[in-house]
Design a protein around this motif. Structure first.
Motif, PDB file in Angstrom:
ATOM      1  N   THR A  58     -19.332  -4.221 -16.923  1.00 45.63           N
ATOM      2  CA  THR A  58     -18.528  -3.092 -17.383  1.00 45.63           C
ATOM      3  C   THR A  58     -17.087  -3.227 -16.896  1.00 45.63           C
ATOM      4  O   THR A  58     -16.840  -3.543 -15.739  1.00 45.63           O
ATOM      5  CB  THR A  58     -19.118  -1.761 -16.881  1.00 45.63           C
ATOM      6  N   GLU A  59     -16.162  -2.974 -17.820  1.00 52.62           N
ATOM      7  CA  GLU A  59     -14.735  -3.024 -17.484  1.00 52.62           C
ATOM      8  C   GLU A  59     -14.156  -1.617 -17.599  1.00 52.62           C
ATOM      9  O   GLU A  59     -14.305  -0.964 -18.617  1.00 52.62           O
ATOM     10  CB  GLU A  59     -13.998  -3.969 -18.414  1.00 52.62           C
ATOM     11  N   TYR A  60     -13.495  -1.167 -16.537  1.00 51.03           N
ATOM     12  CA  TYR A  60     -12.893   0.160 -16.484  1.00 51.03           C
ATOM     13  C   TYR A  60     -11.378   0.025 -16.471  1.00 51.03           C
ATOM     14  O   TYR A  60     -10.813  -0.481 -15.499  1.00 51.03           O
ATOM     15  CB  TYR A  60     -13.347   0.920 -15.233  1.00 51.03           C
ATOM     16  N   ASP A  61     -10.742   0.473 -17.545  1.00 53.44           N
ATOM     17  CA  ASP A  61      -9.290   0.415 -17.637  1.00 53.44           C
ATOM     18  C   ASP A  61      -8.685   1.324 -16.570  1.00 53.44           C
ATOM     19  O   ASP A  61      -9.074   2.480 -16.422  1.00 53.44           O
ATOM     20  CB  ASP A  61      -8.838   0.868 -19.021  1.00 53.44           C
ATOM     21  N   ASN A  62      -7.743   0.805 -15.799  1.00 52.36           N
ATOM     22  CA  ASN A  62      -7.073   1.586 -14.761  1.00 52.36           C
ATOM     23  C   ASN A  62      -5.563   1.600 -14.962  1.00 52.36           C
ATOM     24  O   ASN A  62      -4.802   1.801 -14.022  1.00 52.36           O
ATOM     25  CB  ASN A  62      -7.425   1.032 -13.375  1.00 52.36           C
ATOM     26  N   SER A  63      -5.133   1.386 -16.204  1.00 49.75           N
ATOM     27  CA  SER A  63      -3.707   1.353 -16.505  1.00 49.75           C
ATOM     28  C   SER A  63      -3.020   2.694 -16.264  1.00 49.75           C
ATOM     29  O   SER A  63      -1.798   2.744 -16.175  1.00 49.75           O
ATOM     30  CB  SER A  63      -3.484   0.897 -17.950  1.00 49.75           C
ATOM     31  N   GLU A  64      -3.800   3.770 -16.145  1.00 52.69           N
ATOM     32  CA  GLU A  64      -3.178   5.065 -15.826  1.00 52.69           C
ATOM     33  C   GLU A  64      -2.667   5.102 -14.389  1.00 52.69           C
ATOM     34  O   GLU A  64      -1.886   5.964 -14.019  1.00 52.69           O
ATOM     35  CB  GLU A  64      -4.150   6.208 -16.091  1.00 52.69           C
ATOM     36  N   PHE A  65      -3.113   4.131 -13.572  1.00 55.10           N
ATOM     37  CA  PHE A  65      -2.591   3.957 -12.215  1.00 55.10           C
ATOM     38  C   PHE A  65      -1.481   2.905 -12.308  1.00 55.10           C
ATOM     39  O   PHE A  65      -1.674   1.748 -11.966  1.00 55.10           O
ATOM     40  CB  PHE A  65      -3.707   3.494 -11.267  1.00 55.10           C
ATOM     41  N   TYR A  66      -0.316   3.322 -12.804  1.00 52.26           N
ATOM     42  CA  TYR A  66       0.740   2.359 -13.129  1.00 52.26           C
ATOM     43  C   TYR A  66       1.961   2.421 -12.227  1.00 52.26           C
ATOM     44  O   TYR A  66       2.951   1.734 -12.468  1.00 52.26           O
ATOM     45  CB  TYR A  66       1.170   2.501 -14.596  1.00 52.26           C
ATOM     46  N   VAL A  67       1.898   3.203 -11.173  1.00 49.80           N
ATOM     47  CA  VAL A  67       3.009   3.261 -10.219  1.00 49.80           C
ATOM     48  C   VAL A  67       2.667   2.333  -9.054  1.00 49.80           C
ATOM     49  O   VAL A  67       1.647   2.504  -8.386  1.00 49.80           O
ATOM     50  CB  VAL A  67       3.242   4.699  -9.710  1.00 49.80           C
ATOM     51  N   ALA A  68       3.508   1.320  -8.852  1.00 52.39           N
ATOM     52  CA  ALA A  68       3.257   0.347  -7.781  1.00 52.39           C
ATOM     53  C   ALA A  68       3.635   0.942  -6.432  1.00 52.39           C
ATOM     54  O   ALA A  68       4.693   1.542  -6.282  1.00 52.39           O
ATOM     55  CB  ALA A  68       4.057  -0.929  -8.038  1.00 52.39           C
ATOM     56  N   GLY A  69       2.751   0.749  -5.473  1.00 54.06           N
ATOM     57  CA  GLY A  69       2.999   1.253  -4.127  1.00 54.06           C
ATOM     58  C   GLY A  69       3.130   0.121  -3.123  1.00 54.06           C
ATOM     59  O   GLY A  69       3.475  -1.005  -3.469  1.00 54.06           O
ATOM     60  N   ASP A  70       2.819   0.433  -1.889  1.00 52.19           N
ATOM     61  CA  ASP A  70       2.955  -0.517  -0.791  1.00 52.19           C
ATOM     62  C   ASP A  70       1.971  -1.677  -0.906  1.00 52.19           C
ATOM     63  O   ASP A  70       0.875  -1.538  -1.451  1.00 52.19           O
ATOM     64  CB  ASP A  70       2.709   0.173   0.552  1.00 52.19           C
ATOM     65  N   ILE A  71       2.368  -2.799  -0.360  1.00 54.18           N
ATOM     66  CA  ILE A  71       1.492  -3.951  -0.173  1.00 54.18           C
ATOM     67  C   ILE A  71       1.391  -4.162   1.328  1.00 54.18           C
ATOM     68  O   ILE A  71       2.403  -4.339   2.005  1.00 54.18           O
ATOM     69  CB  ILE A  71       2.062  -5.215  -0.843  1.00 54.18           C
ATOM     70  N   THR A  72       0.180  -4.120   1.852  1.00 55.07           N
ATOM     71  CA  THR A  72      -0.048  -4.298   3.282  1.00 55.07           C
ATOM     72  C   THR A  72      -0.708  -5.644   3.522  1.00 55.07           C
ATOM     73  O   THR A  72      -1.796  -5.915   3.002  1.00 55.07           O
ATOM     74  CB  THR A  72      -0.952  -3.173   3.834  1.00 55.07           C
ATOM     75  N   ASP A  73      -0.064  -6.482   4.299  1.00 51.22           N
ATOM     76  CA  ASP A  73      -0.595  -7.797   4.662  1.00 51.22           C
ATOM     77  C   ASP A  73      -1.421  -7.623   5.935  1.00 51.22           C
ATOM     78  O   ASP A  73      -0.899  -7.191   6.969  1.00 51.22           O
ATOM     79  CB  ASP A  73       0.566  -8.759   4.896  1.00 51.22           C
ATOM     80  N   HIS A  74      -2.705  -7.968   5.862  1.00 52.60           N
ATOM     81  CA  HIS A  74      -3.589  -7.794   7.011  1.00 52.60           C
ATOM     82  C   HIS A  74      -3.611  -9.009   7.944  1.00 52.60           C
ATOM     83  O   HIS A  74      -4.334  -9.005   8.938  1.00 52.60           O
ATOM     84  CB  HIS A  74      -5.014  -7.473   6.534  1.00 52.60           C
ATOM     85  N   ARG A  75      -2.846 -10.053   7.613  1.00 53.20           N
ATOM     86  CA  ARG A  75      -2.697 -11.254   8.439  1.00 53.20           C
ATOM     87  C   ARG A  75      -3.993 -12.036   8.616  1.00 53.20           C
ATOM     88  O   ARG A  75      -4.142 -12.829   9.540  1.00 53.20           O
ATOM     89  CB  ARG A  75      -2.101 -10.917   9.809  1.00 53.20           C
ATOM     90  N   ASP A  76      -4.967 -11.798   7.735  1.00 48.74           N
ATOM     91  CA  ASP A  76      -6.220 -12.560   7.779  1.00 48.74           C
ATOM     92  C   ASP A  76      -6.501 -13.202   6.424  1.00 48.74           C
ATOM     93  O   ASP A  76      -7.629 -13.580   6.122  1.00 48.74           O
ATOM     94  CB  ASP A  76      -7.388 -11.659   8.193  1.00 48.74           C
TER      95      ASP A  76
END
Length: 100
Positions: A58-76
């Motif tokens: 099953t594929e669920y379209d999530n294009s309604e979540f279109y505002v880009a936020g933070d990217i957190t690098d976990h260093r792993d």
């Protein structure tokens, strides 16, 4: 395992959603944790990105979540990307002025 699909490419991911993300202006958001270099995530997860969640067949379209936020690098080797829905205020601004 759950995957996301963005730009016709699939990536294994863990996705967590928040209905009222108090750390991000109260917007509804999705936090996507996956293995990916920061530079690639920074190019893929941008405003207006079209993406979906794949859960088995099953594929669920999530294009309604279109505002880009933070990217957190976990260093792993993993990072978490936030994608969100626009707030009511942003939608009103977009309606009045043609852009967020």
């Amino acid at each position: 395992m759950t995957k996301i699909k963005i730009n016709d490419t699939e990536y294994e991911a863990v996705i967590n959603g928040q209905v009222d993300d108090y750390l991000w202006g109260g917007r509804e958001s999705k936090a996507i944790t996956l293995e990916m270099p920061y530079s690639v995530a920074n190019e893929l997860f941008v405003d207006d990105a079209e993406w979906s969640i794949l859960d088995g067949e099953t594929e669920y379209d999530n294009s309604e979540f279109y505002v880009a936020g933070d990217i957190t690098d976990h260093r792993d080797g993993t990072l978490t990307v936030k994608m969100g829905k626009p707030t009511d205020l942003e939608l009103a601004y977009e309606e009045l002025y043609g852009g967020v």
